[in-house]
Write a protein that holds these residues in place. Structure first.
Motif, PDB file in Angstrom:
ATOM      1  N   VAL A 106     -67.711  75.816 -53.265  1.00  0.00           N
ATOM      2  CA  VAL A 106     -66.534  76.317 -53.267  1.00  0.00           C
ATOM      3  C   VAL A 106     -66.654  77.735 -53.977  1.00  0.00           C
ATOM      4  CG1 VAL A 106     -64.119  75.886 -54.162  1.00  0.00           C
ATOM      5  CG2 VAL A 106     -65.444  74.175 -53.890  1.00  0.00           C
ATOM      6  N   TYR A 107     -66.002  78.847 -53.350  1.00  0.00           N
ATOM      7  CA  TYR A 107     -66.199  80.235 -53.953  1.00  0.00           C
ATOM      8  C   TYR A 107     -64.929  81.048 -53.632  1.00  0.00           C
ATOM      9  CZ  TYR A 107     -66.722  81.648 -48.929  1.00  0.00           C
ATOM     10  OH  TYR A 107     -66.673  81.884 -47.766  1.00  0.00           O
ATOM     11  N   THR A 108     -64.601  81.916 -54.478  1.00  0.00           N
ATOM     12  CA  THR A 108     -63.578  82.690 -54.169  1.00  0.00           C
ATOM     13  C   THR A 108     -63.523  84.327 -54.177  1.00  0.00           C
ATOM     14  OG1 THR A 108     -62.971  82.882 -56.474  1.00  0.00           O
ATOM     15  CG2 THR A 108     -61.583  81.303 -55.404  1.00  0.00           C
ATOM     16  N   ALA A 109     -64.845  84.483 -54.703  1.00  0.00           N
ATOM     17  CA  ALA A 109     -65.452  86.073 -54.338  1.00  0.00           C
ATOM     18  C   ALA A 109     -66.468  86.050 -53.135  1.00  0.00           C
ATOM     19  CB  ALA A 109     -66.180  86.504 -55.700  1.00  0.00           C
ATOM     20  N   SER A 110     -65.949  86.551 -52.132  1.00  0.00           N
ATOM     21  CA  SER A 110     -66.745  86.595 -50.948  1.00  0.00           C
ATOM     22  C   SER A 110     -68.384  86.912 -51.120  1.00  0.00           C
ATOM     23  CB  SER A 110     -66.206  87.575 -49.963  1.00  0.00           C
ATOM     24  OG  SER A 110     -66.172  88.800 -50.378  1.00  0.00           O
ATOM     25  N   SER A 111     -68.361  87.651 -52.227  1.00  0.00           N
ATOM     26  CA  SER A 111     -69.917  88.120 -52.194  1.00  0.00           C
ATOM     27  C   SER A 111     -70.500  86.834 -52.747  1.00  0.00           C
ATOM     28  CB  SER A 111     -69.841  89.200 -53.183  1.00  0.00           C
ATOM     29  OG  SER A 111     -69.200  88.754 -54.667  1.00  0.00           O
ATOM     30  N   ALA A 174     -68.632  77.302 -57.607  1.00  0.00           N
ATOM     31  CA  ALA A 174     -69.618  78.309 -57.534  1.00  0.00           C
ATOM     32  C   ALA A 174     -69.608  79.359 -58.516  1.00  0.00           C
ATOM     33  CB  ALA A 174     -70.214  78.910 -56.354  1.00  0.00           C
ATOM     34  N   GLN A 175     -68.543  79.736 -59.140  1.00  0.00           N
ATOM     35  CA  GLN A 175     -68.212  80.621 -59.875  1.00  0.00           C
ATOM     36  C   GLN A 175     -67.622  80.364 -61.566  1.00  0.00           C
ATOM     37  OE1 GLN A 175     -66.528  82.704 -56.086  1.00  0.00           O
ATOM     38  NE2 GLN A 175     -65.567  83.741 -57.958  1.00  0.00           N
ATOM     39  N   ALA A 176     -68.145  81.031 -62.256  1.00  0.00           N
ATOM     40  CA  ALA A 176     -67.594  80.500 -63.651  1.00  0.00           C
ATOM     41  C   ALA A 176     -65.997  80.536 -63.874  1.00  0.00           C
ATOM     42  CB  ALA A 176     -68.363  81.340 -64.729  1.00  0.00           C
ATOM     43  N   SER A 177     -65.584  81.456 -63.240  1.00  0.00           N
ATOM     44  CA  SER A 177     -63.924  81.809 -63.323  1.00  0.00           C
ATOM     45  C   SER A 177     -63.218  80.524 -62.742  1.00  0.00           C
ATOM     46  CB  SER A 177     -63.804  82.866 -62.347  1.00  0.00           C
ATOM     47  OG  SER A 177     -63.966  82.750 -61.061  1.00  0.00           O
ATOM     48  N   MET A 178     -63.996  79.560 -62.152  1.00  0.00           N
ATOM     49  CA  MET A 178     -63.202  78.419 -61.546  1.00  0.00           C
ATOM     50  C   MET A 178     -63.218  77.005 -62.313  1.00  0.00           C
ATOM     51  SD  MET A 178     -64.086  78.597 -57.187  1.00  0.00           S
ATOM     52  CE  MET A 178     -65.791  78.810 -57.408  1.00  0.00           C
ATOM     53  N   GLU A 179     -63.889  77.381 -63.715  1.00  0.00           N
ATOM     54  CA  GLU A 179     -63.930  76.131 -64.350  1.00  0.00           C
ATOM     55  C   GLU A 179     -62.628  75.264 -64.548  1.00  0.00           C
ATOM     56  OE1 GLU A 179     -66.295  74.102 -67.524  1.00  0.00           O
ATOM     57  OE2 GLU A 179     -67.077  75.431 -66.078  1.00  0.00           O
ATOM     58  N   GLY A 180     -61.657  75.917 -64.940  1.00  0.00           N
ATOM     59  CA  GLY A 180     -60.216  75.523 -65.053  1.00  0.00           C
ATOM     60  C   GLY A 180     -59.599  74.586 -63.769  1.00  0.00           C
ATOM     61  N   PHE A 193     -68.436  69.748 -60.206  1.00  0.00           N
ATOM     62  CA  PHE A 193     -69.190  70.272 -61.186  1.00  0.00           C
ATOM     63  C   PHE A 193     -69.064  71.998 -60.949  1.00  0.00           C
ATOM     64  CE2 PHE A 193     -71.230  66.350 -60.580  1.00  0.00           C
ATOM     65  CZ  PHE A 193     -71.944  66.198 -61.852  1.00  0.00           C
ATOM     66  N   SER A 194     -69.340  72.727 -62.260  1.00  0.00           N
ATOM     67  CA  SER A 194     -69.240  74.086 -62.335  1.00  0.00           C
ATOM     68  C   SER A 194     -70.409  74.350 -63.276  1.00  0.00           C
ATOM     69  CB  SER A 194     -67.792  74.484 -63.030  1.00  0.00           C
ATOM     70  OG  SER A 194     -67.923  74.130 -64.071  1.00  0.00           O
TER      71      SER A 194
END
Length: 206
Positions: A106-111, A174-180, A193-194
């Motif tokens: 799972v990701y939100t930043a395309s990079s 996949a990104q720390a910003s998605m922890e919540g 998992f994050s």
């Protein structure tokens, strides 16, 4: 005293990682460096600002920390090219590849998508293991993060995850910003998992 320096690409990560370090060891000193330009460059140009990353790393090294951790998954491969900085997502990715076969990425930043997929595949190759990566593209949610609307950011991601979870063995944020996002998926049926807590715990040997 042990000092850990963090390289972030957003201010929102400072409190999260500060709290995580203190959770495991209150005696560790932390320093936080934020360079939003690194991620902005990657998103705008579809490539990394390698020189900018190296300059930031050299700047951090001036304080001689015991450990430097990059919390931005997008710059994970830049971390792989240096012995001086660790990527926050390696410990959890290594664990997931060891334990599961079908991983929903799972990701939100395309990079992030390419970098995280490459890491999963590289670890799988090292372990001679067949892995299936199920892509969960939540890039439409990124605008909510940029607008500091974190509740909408998390809820829209959670909605997308529910659609792919039935086909996966595990979900990897996949990104720390998605922890919540986790708090919106308490009854998902599979584990989610994050990287932040798992990574900090691993690097602190706790």
């Amino acid at each position: 005293m042990i000092t850990i320096a963090f390289l972030h690409t957003s201010n929102v990560h400072i409190e999260r990682f500060e709290n995580l370090v203190k959770k495991f060891d209150k005696n560790i000193q932390t320093k936080h460096y934020v360079n939003e330009k690194l991620l902005n460059y990657a998103l705008k140009n579809s490539q990394l600002d390698s020189e900018g990353f190296k300059k930031e790393l050299q700047n951090i090294k001036k304080i001689n920390p015991n450990l430097i951790i990059c919390t931005c998954s997008t710059y994970g491969e830049e971390c792989d090219n240096s012995n001086d900085i660790k990527r926050i997502d390696f410990p959890i990715t290594n664990y997931l590849v060891s334990k599961y076969k079908k991983i929903a990425l799972v990701y939100t930043a395309s990079s992030t998508e390419r970098v995280s997929s490459n890491l999963i595949q590289r670890i799988a190759n090292d372990k001679n293991k067949e892995i299936e990566i199920l892509i969960c593209d939540c890039s439409e949610s990124w605008i909510h993060f940029e607008n500091n609307n974190f509740e909408k950011y998390e809820k829209t991601i959670a909605s997308k995850i529910k659609k792919v979870a039935t086909k996966a063995d595990v979900v990897f944020l996949a990104q720390a910003s998605m922890e919540g996002v986790k708090k919106h998926l308490l009854n998902l049926g599979i584990e989610i998992f994050s990287s932040p807590e798992f990574g900090i715990k691993n690097y602190l040997n706790k």
